[in-house]
Scaffold this motif. Structure first.
Motif, PDB file in Angstrom:
ATOM      1  N   GLY A 201      77.472 115.733  17.261  1.00 48.64           N
ATOM      2  CA  GLY A 201      78.002 116.892  17.965  1.00 48.64           C
ATOM      3  C   GLY A 201      77.415 117.030  19.343  1.00 48.64           C
ATOM      4  N   ALA A 202      77.634 118.188  19.901  1.00 45.74           N
ATOM      5  CA  ALA A 202      77.391 118.386  21.316  1.00 45.74           C
ATOM      6  C   ALA A 202      75.916 118.504  21.675  1.00 45.74           C
ATOM      7  CB  ALA A 202      78.159 119.613  21.790  1.00 45.74           C
ATOM      8  N   LYS A 207      71.371 122.862  16.912  1.00 44.97           N
ATOM      9  CA  LYS A 207      71.073 122.393  15.556  1.00 44.97           C
ATOM     10  C   LYS A 207      69.606 122.121  15.288  1.00 44.97           C
ATOM     11  CE  LYS A 207      75.773 120.914  15.307  1.00 44.97           C
ATOM     12  NZ  LYS A 207      76.804 119.917  15.279  1.00 44.97           N
ATOM     13  N   ALA A 226      76.618 113.489  21.166  1.00 43.17           N
ATOM     14  CA  ALA A 226      75.924 113.626  22.445  1.00 43.17           C
ATOM     15  C   ALA A 226      74.430 113.841  22.226  1.00 43.17           C
ATOM     16  CB  ALA A 226      76.527 114.780  23.249  1.00 43.17           C
ATOM     17  N   GLY A 294      77.817 107.584  27.859  1.00 42.26           N
ATOM     18  CA  GLY A 294      78.048 107.240  26.448  1.00 42.26           C
ATOM     19  C   GLY A 294      78.912 108.288  25.777  1.00 42.26           C
ATOM     20  N   PRO A 320      80.503 115.581  15.067  1.00 38.03           N
ATOM     21  CA  PRO A 320      81.176 114.304  15.329  1.00 38.03           C
ATOM     22  C   PRO A 320      80.262 113.284  16.020  1.00 38.03           C
ATOM     23  CG  PRO A 320      82.452 116.148  16.218  1.00 38.03           C
ATOM     24  CD  PRO A 320      81.174 116.710  15.721  1.00 38.03           C
ATOM     25  N   GLY A 322      81.176 111.110  18.299  1.00 36.98           N
ATOM     26  CA  GLY A 322      81.544 110.895  19.696  1.00 36.98           C
ATOM     27  C   GLY A 322      82.607 111.883  20.088  1.00 36.98           C
ATOM     28  N   VAL A 323      83.214 111.653  21.238  1.00 36.50           N
ATOM     29  CA  VAL A 323      84.276 112.544  21.710  1.00 36.50           C
ATOM     30  C   VAL A 323      85.560 112.161  20.965  1.00 36.50           C
ATOM     31  CG1 VAL A 323      85.449 113.466  23.752  1.00 36.50           C
ATOM     32  CG2 VAL A 323      83.096 112.674  23.925  1.00 36.50           C
ATOM     33  N   GLU A 325      88.052 113.708  20.131  1.00 37.87           N
ATOM     34  CA  GLU A 325      89.315 114.268  20.635  1.00 37.87           C
ATOM     35  C   GLU A 325      90.045 113.238  21.506  1.00 37.87           C
ATOM     36  OE1 GLU A 325      86.267 115.621  21.042  1.00 37.87           O
ATOM     37  OE2 GLU A 325      86.285 117.790  20.670  1.00 37.87           O
ATOM     38  N   GLY A 353      82.416 123.165  12.324  1.00 36.42           N
ATOM     39  CA  GLY A 353      83.813 123.381  12.704  1.00 36.42           C
ATOM     40  C   GLY A 353      84.505 122.119  13.191  1.00 36.42           C
ATOM     41  N   ASP A 354      83.895 121.436  14.168  1.00 38.02           N
ATOM     42  CA  ASP A 354      84.565 120.273  14.761  1.00 38.02           C
ATOM     43  C   ASP A 354      84.570 119.070  13.832  1.00 38.02           C
ATOM     44  OD1 ASP A 354      85.334 120.986  17.622  1.00 38.02           O
ATOM     45  OD2 ASP A 354      83.278 121.717  17.475  1.00 38.02           O
ATOM     46  N   SER A 355      83.466 118.842  13.113  1.00 39.72           N
ATOM     47  CA  SER A 355      83.459 117.697  12.197  1.00 39.72           C
ATOM     48  C   SER A 355      84.460 117.912  11.063  1.00 39.72           C
ATOM     49  CB  SER A 355      82.069 117.418  11.635  1.00 39.72           C
ATOM     50  OG  SER A 355      81.151 118.388  12.006  1.00 39.72           O
TER      51      SER A 355
END
Ligand code: ADP
Ligand code: MG
Length: 396
Positions: A201-202, A207, A226, A294, A320, A322-323, A325, A353-355
């Protein structure tokens, strides 16, 4: 000790207050994704099929000023619930008052009532979000027993969860909350080992708590996303223009020291010269140029992760790789989905949420044990923090 579940309750003839998470995404009053409504159906159906009188309610969005009221009207959600459940849903356009009380008292067995967005109460001194004791008591007075099925808000004590629970005789978990307790709670309390955590993730800063907790609990912690670059930079590597957090380098060093033998960092990354969706170049993390950014983990890292995951019995994944999206930078995230899907006899849990959205959109929803319905709540739960929305549920 185990929590009481809705199926442990005698619901026949009772007014059953059901707190759900119907905080669905909306655009101009139209629901764009009704997953959350579908997810709550088993609990509501159980209650009405067993002769209970269901009083269903949820928050929707945030209410800070008068203008937020119309934007977060929950009426379309009640209509969608009616379509999905195939039964009439009575709706009261208020969060308190005579009309609501009368409607609740007039319910017959097997009928469903929904009332307006619980956060309408926030306009007046944040009564819902700050767990105003009078409000919880009032909502509790509308029913006989309480079922909490809203995991997404379980990490916050609100009038509509903790407040009601404090004022009813019995509180049980809905089936959705039960599943979160079974999987995430299971990983926290007694994970079957080997236990591998995957974090991405970002930002590291989002985290920190969960990284520290998992370094204590899990056997291995694999890092991607990231956040890997904050660690790699702390190790003295050149990370080019990759995203990282300057003010978290010291923390990353501490975690690296603490996590020796446990923390696994990527060995390669897919780089690009700019943040755009064009084909990238795979490079070793030791060979980045000053203008390399990266955007994903590389194939050698996936091989390394596959080795670390081999034989794992509990896997928790948040963030996630990587990016994802951008289709050119989704391979790492897809690869991890695939690794999880191929594990045998393992509890595979995705939180965040994103994962969760990534795994669902990539078609892996049925190939893992559990995708959590709460981003923030799942992080706090994994951290080992007691969630008020779970703590307020009775033990069996
Ligand atoms: P989650 O919601 O699953 O907890 P986060 O919100 O922490 O995940 O992070 C998700 C975001 O991280 C995604 O939008 C993704 O594009 C971004 N991300 C992942 N890897 C990178 C990277 N290498 N560079 C920039 N952004 C990244
Ligand atoms: Mg996110």
């Amino acid at each position: 000790m185990a929590k009481k579940i809705v199926s442990d309750l005698q619901v026949k003839g009772k007014k059953v207050l059901i707190r759900v998470d119907f905080n669905v995404p909306m655009k101009n009053g139209v629901i764009t994704d009704d997953t959350r409504i579908r997810a709550a159906l088993p609990t509501i159906e159980y209650v009405v099929n067993h002769g209970g009188k269901a009083i269903v309610f949820s928050h929707l969005g945030r209410i800070k000023e008068e203008a937020d009221i119309a934007k977060n009207d929950i009426t379309p959600v009640a209509k969608r619930l009616e379509e999905l459940i195939g039964k009439p849903v009575k709706f009261v356009n208020a969060t308190r008052g005579k009309e609501l009380e009368n409607a609740a008292n007039a319910l017959n067995e097997g009928e469903i009532l929904m009332f307006q967005n619980t956060r309408y109460e926030d306009l007046d001194g944040k009564k819902e979000s700050k767990n105003d004791p009078e409000l919880g008591k009032y909502w509790a007075s509308l029913g006989d027993v309480f079922v909490n099925d809203a995991f997404g808000t379980a990490h916050r004590a609100a009038a509509s969860n903790v407040g009601i629970a404090a004022n009813v005789k019995e509180t049980a978990a809905g089936f959705l909350l039960e599943k979160e307790i079974k999987y995430i709670g299971g990983a926290v309390d007694n994970p079957v080992r080997p236990y591998v955590a995957i974090l991405g993730g970002a930002k590291v800063s989002d985290k920190i708590g969960v990284i520290e907790a998992l370094l204590n609990k899990a056997d291995k912690v694999l890092i991607g996303g990231a956040m890997m670059f904050t660690f790699l930079k702390a190790m003295g590597k050149n990370i080019g223009t990759s995203k990282f957090e300057e003010d978290k380098l010291d923390l990353a060093n501490e975690l690296l020291a603490k996590g020796k033998g446990k923390l696994v960092l990527p060995v390669d990354t897919v780089v690009n010269k700019a943040f755009e969706d064009v084909k990238g170049t795979v490079k070793s993390v030791d060979a980045l140029d000053a203008d390399d950014m990266g955007l994903d983990i590389g194939p050698k890292t996936l091989e390394l992760f596959a080795k670390e995951l081999n034989g794992a019995k509990t896997v928790v994944w948040n963030g996630p790789m990587g990016v994802f999206e951008m289709k050119n930078y989704a391979a790492g995230t897809i690869g991890v989905c695939e690794l999880l899907a191929n594990l045998k006899d393992a509890n595979t849990i995705i939180g965040g949420g994103d994962s969760a959205a990534a795994a669902e959109s990539l078609g892996y929803a049925d190939k893992v044990s559990h995708i959590s319905t709460g981003g923030g709540a799942s992080l706090e739960y994994l951290e080992g923090i007691e969630l008020p929305g779970i703590a307020c549920v009775d033990e069996k």
